[in-house]
Structure formats: structure tokens, C-alpha cells
Design a protein around this motif. Structure first.
Motif, PDB file in Angstrom:
ATOM      1  N   LEU A  97       0.828  -1.213   0.000  1.00  0.00           N
ATOM      2  CA  LEU A  97       0.000   0.000   0.000  1.00  0.00           C
ATOM      3  C   LEU A  97       0.859   1.258   0.000  1.00  0.00           C
ATOM      4  N   THR A  98       1.957   1.217   0.732  1.00  0.00           N
ATOM      5  CA  THR A  98       2.846   2.371   0.802  1.00  0.00           C
ATOM      6  C   THR A  98       3.318   2.756  -0.596  1.00  0.00           C
ATOM      7  N   ARG A  99       3.720   1.778  -1.369  1.00  0.00           N
ATOM      8  CA  ARG A  99       4.190   2.049  -2.734  1.00  0.00           C
ATOM      9  C   ARG A  99       3.043   2.420  -3.661  1.00  0.00           C
ATOM     10  N   ARG A 100       1.966   1.683  -3.571  1.00  0.00           N
ATOM     11  CA  ARG A 100       0.809   1.927  -4.450  1.00  0.00           C
ATOM     12  C   ARG A 100       0.267   3.340  -4.293  1.00  0.00           C
ATOM     13  N   LEU A 101       0.279   3.845  -3.051  1.00  0.00           N
ATOM     14  CA  LEU A 101      -0.264   5.166  -2.769  1.00  0.00           C
ATOM     15  C   LEU A 101       0.809   6.251  -2.709  1.00  0.00           C
ATOM     16  N   THR A 102       2.017   5.902  -3.045  1.00  0.00           N
ATOM     17  CA  THR A 102       3.156   6.815  -3.065  1.00  0.00           C
ATOM     18  C   THR A 102       3.300   7.562  -1.740  1.00  0.00           C
ATOM     19  N   VAL A 103       3.332   6.805  -0.666  1.00  0.00           N
ATOM     20  CA  VAL A 103       3.567   7.380   0.658  1.00  0.00           C
ATOM     21  C   VAL A 103       5.071   7.543   0.804  1.00  0.00           C
ATOM     22  N   LEU A 104       5.521   8.789   0.854  1.00  0.00           N
ATOM     23  CA  LEU A 104       6.952   9.073   0.883  1.00  0.00           C
ATOM     24  C   LEU A 104       7.464   9.408   2.277  1.00  0.00           C
ATOM     25  N   ARG A 105       6.559   9.712   3.200  1.00  0.00           N
ATOM     26  CA  ARG A 105       6.965  10.041   4.564  1.00  0.00           C
ATOM     27  C   ARG A 105       5.839   9.729   5.529  1.00  0.00           C
ATOM     28  N   THR A 106       6.203   9.652   6.792  1.00  0.00           N
ATOM     29  CA  THR A 106       5.194   9.423   7.817  1.00  0.00           C
ATOM     30  C   THR A 106       5.217  10.590   8.799  1.00  0.00           C
ATOM     31  N   PRO A 107       4.062  10.974   9.324  1.00  0.00           N
ATOM     32  CA  PRO A 107       2.774  10.406   8.976  1.00  0.00           C
ATOM     33  C   PRO A 107       2.254  10.936   7.641  1.00  0.00           C
ATOM     34  N   THR A 108       1.540  10.079   6.966  1.00  0.00           N
ATOM     35  CA  THR A 108       0.734  10.475   5.820  1.00  0.00           C
ATOM     36  C   THR A 108      -0.692  10.065   6.159  1.00  0.00           C
ATOM     37  N   VAL A 109      -1.623  10.980   5.969  1.00  0.00           N
ATOM     38  CA  VAL A 109      -3.026  10.746   6.297  1.00  0.00           C
ATOM     39  C   VAL A 109      -3.851  10.812   5.020  1.00  0.00           C
ATOM     40  N   LEU A 110      -4.725   9.827   4.859  1.00  0.00           N
ATOM     41  CA  LEU A 110      -5.661   9.804   3.738  1.00  0.00           C
ATOM     42  C   LEU A 110      -7.076   9.845   4.295  1.00  0.00           C
ATOM     43  N   VAL A 111      -7.933  10.615   3.651  1.00  0.00           N
ATOM     44  CA  VAL A 111      -9.358  10.629   3.978  1.00  0.00           C
ATOM     45  C   VAL A 111     -10.063   9.937   2.822  1.00  0.00           C
ATOM     46  N   LEU A 112     -10.789   8.870   3.146  1.00  0.00           N
ATOM     47  CA  LEU A 112     -11.487   8.092   2.126  1.00  0.00           C
ATOM     48  C   LEU A 112     -12.978   8.352   2.186  1.00  0.00           C
ATOM     49  N   ASP A 113     -13.607   8.405   1.027  1.00  0.00           N
ATOM     50  CA  ASP A 113     -15.068   8.496   0.991  1.00  0.00           C
ATOM     51  C   ASP A 113     -15.639   7.081   1.175  1.00  0.00           C
ATOM     52  N   PRO A 114     -16.961   6.925   1.228  1.00  0.00           N
ATOM     53  CA  PRO A 114     -17.548   5.598   1.457  1.00  0.00           C
ATOM     54  C   PRO A 114     -17.171   4.550   0.410  1.00  0.00           C
ATOM     55  N   ASP A 115     -16.798   5.001  -0.797  1.00  0.00           N
ATOM     56  CA  ASP A 115     -16.406   4.077  -1.862  1.00  0.00           C
ATOM     57  C   ASP A 115     -14.912   3.752  -1.849  1.00  0.00           C
ATOM     58  N   GLY A 116     -14.158   4.352  -0.920  1.00  0.00           N
ATOM     59  CA  GLY A 116     -12.735   4.081  -0.813  1.00  0.00           C
ATOM     60  C   GLY A 116     -11.848   4.981  -1.646  1.00  0.00           C
ATOM     61  N   HIS A 117     -12.418   6.019  -2.265  1.00  0.00           N
ATOM     62  CA  HIS A 117     -11.611   6.972  -3.026  1.00  0.00           C
ATOM     63  C   HIS A 117     -10.950   7.954  -2.059  1.00  0.00           C
ATOM     64  N   VAL A 118      -9.703   8.297  -2.324  1.00  0.00           N
ATOM     65  CA  VAL A 118      -8.978   9.263  -1.498  1.00  0.00           C
ATOM     66  C   VAL A 118      -9.478  10.659  -1.854  1.00  0.00           C
ATOM     67  N   THR A 119     -10.106  11.325  -0.881  1.00  0.00           N
ATOM     68  CA  THR A 119     -10.617  12.678  -1.125  1.00  0.00           C
ATOM     69  C   THR A 119      -9.643  13.748  -0.666  1.00  0.00           C
ATOM     70  N   HIS A 120      -8.865  13.437   0.377  1.00  0.00           N
ATOM     71  CA  HIS A 120      -7.891  14.388   0.914  1.00  0.00           C
ATOM     72  C   HIS A 120      -6.633  13.637   1.335  1.00  0.00           C
ATOM     73  N   ARG A 121      -5.518  14.337   1.282  1.00  0.00           N
ATOM     74  CA  ARG A 121      -4.227  13.734   1.631  1.00  0.00           C
ATOM     75  C   ARG A 121      -3.401  14.761   2.398  1.00  0.00           C
ATOM     76  N   VAL A 122      -2.693  14.281   3.421  1.00  0.00           N
ATOM     77  CA  VAL A 122      -1.829  15.132   4.231  1.00  0.00           C
ATOM     78  C   VAL A 122      -0.477  14.449   4.369  1.00  0.00           C
ATOM     79  N   SER A 123       0.601  15.162   4.077  1.00  0.00           N
ATOM     80  CA  SER A 123       1.949  14.671   4.329  1.00  0.00           C
ATOM     81  C   SER A 123       2.510  15.459   5.496  1.00  0.00           C
TER      82      SER A 123
END
Length: 143
Positions: A97-123
């Protein structure tokens, strides 16, 4: 040191300072994501939990992350306030998942809608007011 060396040193200092200023300005900013930025969605099978019917907060953490514990407390508080799900993922244990979502640092926060789409991202450590507002808008709550 000759003139070339001085100019090279000055260039490095200027570049490092510019990067530091940029990083300070953008760190923790809650960014809305376009559908094209994350073409696939996260399913319950990816996360190991059912997606919330309103929103799911996902945090990527690591053992050496200085800001992960405060971020965990903040996300738990926001999830409780808005009655949504929260999941903390160890980035090292879930490299897929880290690679698939291009998480380059921690923490990284994703906000998902009910369908699992990433609506917001925070690095980086999220800004409380921005993240609370983003989740509130997604779930249709007054902040």
C-alpha cells in the motif's frame, strides 16, 4: 576557498533555505485530491477493515516517526467526533500500500469516501482545523 567554491556554497545554502521554507509552508496541509491522482480505490480487503459508510481516516506510520503518536491522537479525536472509522497502518509492514499510494513520509493521512476513493491527503503532521473541516464537509456535519 576560491570564488567558485564560495558561489557553490552559497548556492547550496540558498537551495536548502528555499526547501526549508517550502517544507514549513506545505507541511501538514490538507490537500483535496483529484480522482485522477488516485485512480484506484482502497477496498475493505486492502485495509483489513470495512469502509465506513461516511468516511474512513487512514494514517501511515512508522516506528521512528516523531509525529505519528500526536497524529494518532488527533485522528482518533476527529474520528470519534464525526463517528467515522480510523485505521493506523505501519508503512513498513504494508509496503504494497505504501508504494501503491506513493507514501513518501510518515505520517501520511488519507481521507477516504464511502467508496474508498482518497478525497484528501496530508503529508506530515496534519493541521487540526483543516482536517476537521475536510472530514466535516465529507460527512455533512457542521464543524
Amino acid at each position: 576557498m576560491d570564488l567558485t567554491g564560495l558561489l557553490a556554497a552559497a548556492g547550496v545554502l540558498i537551495a536548502a533555505s528555499a526547501f526549508g521554507l517550502w517544507r514549513r509552508r506545505t507541511d501538514g496541509t490538507v490537500r483535496a485530491t483529484a480522482a485522477a491522482a488516485t485512480p484506484d480505490r482502497l477496498a475493505a480487503a486492502d485495509l483489513g477493515i470495512d469502509l465506513d459508510a461516511r468516511a474512513t481516516l487512514v494514517q501511515f506510520s512508522s516506528k521512528v516517526c516523531r509525529y505519528c503518536a500526536p497524529t494518532r491522537r488527533l485522528l482518533t479525536e476527529i474520528a470519534d467526533r464525526h463517528a467515522v472509522s480510523y485505521l493506523d497502518i505501519d508503512a513498513e509492514e504494508r509496503l504494497d500500500l505504501t508504494r501503491r499510494l506513493t507514501v513518501l513520509r510518515t505520517p501520511t493521512v488519507l481521507v477516504l469516501d464511502p467508496d474508498g476513493h482518497v478525497t484528501h491527503r496530508v503529508s506530515g503532521p496534519p493541521r487540526r482545523a483543516e482536517l476537521t473541516a475536510a472530514v466535516g464537509r465529507l460527512v455533512g456535519a457542521d464543524n
